[in-house]
Scaffold this motif. Structure first.
Motif, short mmCIF file in Angstrom:
data_model
loop_
_atom_site.label_atom_id
_atom_site.label_comp_id
_atom_site.label_asym_id
_atom_site.label_seq_id
_atom_site.Cartn_x
_atom_site.Cartn_y
_atom_site.Cartn_z
N ARG A 7 -11.69 19.95 48.51
CA ARG A 7 -11.43 21.32 48.94
C ARG A 7 -9.97 21.70 48.69
NH1 ARG A 7 -14.32 19.56 53.46
NH2 ARG A 7 -12.49 19.82 54.79
N LEU A 8 -9.05 20.76 48.87
CA LEU A 8 -7.63 21.04 48.61
C LEU A 8 -7.42 21.36 47.13
CD1 LEU A 8 -4.66 21.25 49.32
CD2 LEU A 8 -4.51 18.76 49.14
N VAL A 9 -8.00 20.54 46.26
CA VAL A 9 -7.88 20.78 44.82
C VAL A 9 -8.48 22.14 44.46
CG1 VAL A 9 -8.67 20.00 42.55
CG2 VAL A 9 -7.76 18.35 44.19
N ASP A 33 -0.51 26.90 43.03
CA ASP A 33 0.17 25.74 43.63
C ASP A 33 1.38 26.13 44.47
OD1 ASP A 33 -1.53 23.76 42.68
OD2 ASP A 33 -0.52 23.66 40.75
N THR A 34 1.21 27.16 45.32
CA THR A 34 2.27 27.52 46.24
C THR A 34 1.70 27.60 47.65
OG1 THR A 34 1.91 29.89 45.93
CG2 THR A 34 3.59 28.85 44.54
N CYS A 35 2.56 27.37 48.62
CA CYS A 35 2.15 27.48 50.02
C CYS A 35 1.88 28.95 50.33
CB CYS A 35 3.25 26.93 50.92
SG CYS A 35 2.93 27.14 52.69
N LEU A 36 0.76 29.23 50.95
CA LEU A 36 0.41 30.60 51.33
C LEU A 36 1.47 31.20 52.24
CD1 LEU A 36 -1.70 32.97 51.66
CD2 LEU A 36 -2.51 31.72 53.64
N THR A 95 4.65 20.85 44.88
CA THR A 95 4.85 19.77 43.91
C THR A 95 5.96 18.86 44.41
OG1 THR A 95 6.45 21.11 42.70
CG2 THR A 95 4.18 21.21 41.92
N GLY A 96 6.02 17.68 43.84
CA GLY A 96 7.10 16.75 44.17
C GLY A 96 7.13 16.38 45.63
N THR A 97 8.23 16.68 46.30
CA THR A 97 8.40 16.28 47.70
C THR A 97 7.72 17.21 48.69
OG1 THR A 97 10.49 17.49 47.83
CG2 THR A 97 10.62 15.16 47.22
N VAL A 98 7.20 18.35 48.23
CA VAL A 98 6.51 19.28 49.11
C VAL A 98 5.01 18.99 49.02
CG1 VAL A 98 6.09 21.71 49.68
CG2 VAL A 98 8.31 21.02 48.75
N ALA A 99 4.51 18.25 50.00
CA ALA A 99 3.11 17.82 49.98
C ALA A 99 2.18 18.97 50.34
CB ALA A 99 2.91 16.68 50.96
N ALA A 100 1.07 19.06 49.62
CA ALA A 100 0.05 20.08 49.89
C ALA A 100 -0.92 19.57 50.94
CB ALA A 100 -0.70 20.42 48.61
N THR A 101 -1.33 20.46 51.84
CA THR A 101 -2.36 20.16 52.83
C THR A 101 -3.34 21.32 52.85
OG1 THR A 101 -1.19 21.24 54.65
CG2 THR A 101 -0.74 18.90 54.30
N ALA A 110 -1.41 24.77 51.84
CA ALA A 110 -0.16 25.06 52.55
C ALA A 110 0.70 23.80 52.54
CB ALA A 110 -0.45 25.49 53.98
N CYS A 111 1.99 23.99 52.69
CA CYS A 111 2.86 22.81 52.78
C CYS A 111 2.68 22.19 54.17
CB CYS A 111 4.31 23.18 52.52
SG CYS A 111 5.10 24.20 53.78
#
Length: 127
Positions: free
Chosen positions: A9-11, A19-22, A29-35, A56-57
């Motif tokens: 569901r995340l993908v 690929d940005t936080c709402l 990307t990188g150090t900003v993990a997606a949830t 979202a991050c």
């Protein structure tokens, strides 16, 4: 129809929305993990369906907690972030349509309806 798992569901949410936080618009990307963030929180009856989830991050997802989507959107604006109100409206409308189609979600409906009304009052194109 098989229900997608959390990672799937995340993908799918990232493919749908980018690929940005709402909430803060940071690139996921990188150090900003997606949830996955439930726009109608599970505690308020929100289902674990793709239509109820956005990427979202971790910071925004954790700080939002169980607050309503529009309340958190307004808080993000107060913090000087750039939340995507149009994307939020599309997700909420998609969830409302999915509930009509699939049925159920009795607890989520009043919360969802209230969030949509409140958000549409804010949007300039909502006439």
């Amino acid at each position: 129809m098989r229900q997608l798992g959390r990672a799937e569901r995340l993908v799918a949410a990232q493919e749908r929305d980018g690929d940005t936080c709402l909430w803060c618009a940071r690139p996921l990307t990188g150090t900003v993990a997606a949830t996955t963030d439930h726009v109608v929180p599970k505690i308020k009856g929100g289902p674990s369906w793709l239509e109820n989830e956005v990427a979202a991050c971790r910071r925004c997802n954790g700080e939002r907690g169980h607050r309503g989507a529009v309340e958190w959107l307004e808080e993000c604006e107060r913090r000087g972030w750039c939340p995507d109100a149009a994307r939020l409206e599309r997700v909420l409308a998609s969830l409302a349509a999915a509930i009509v189609e699939r049925g159920g979600q009795r607890r989520a409906r009043p919360h969802l309806d209230a969030q949509l009304r409140r958000l549409r009052k804010r949007l300039p194109s909502a006439a």
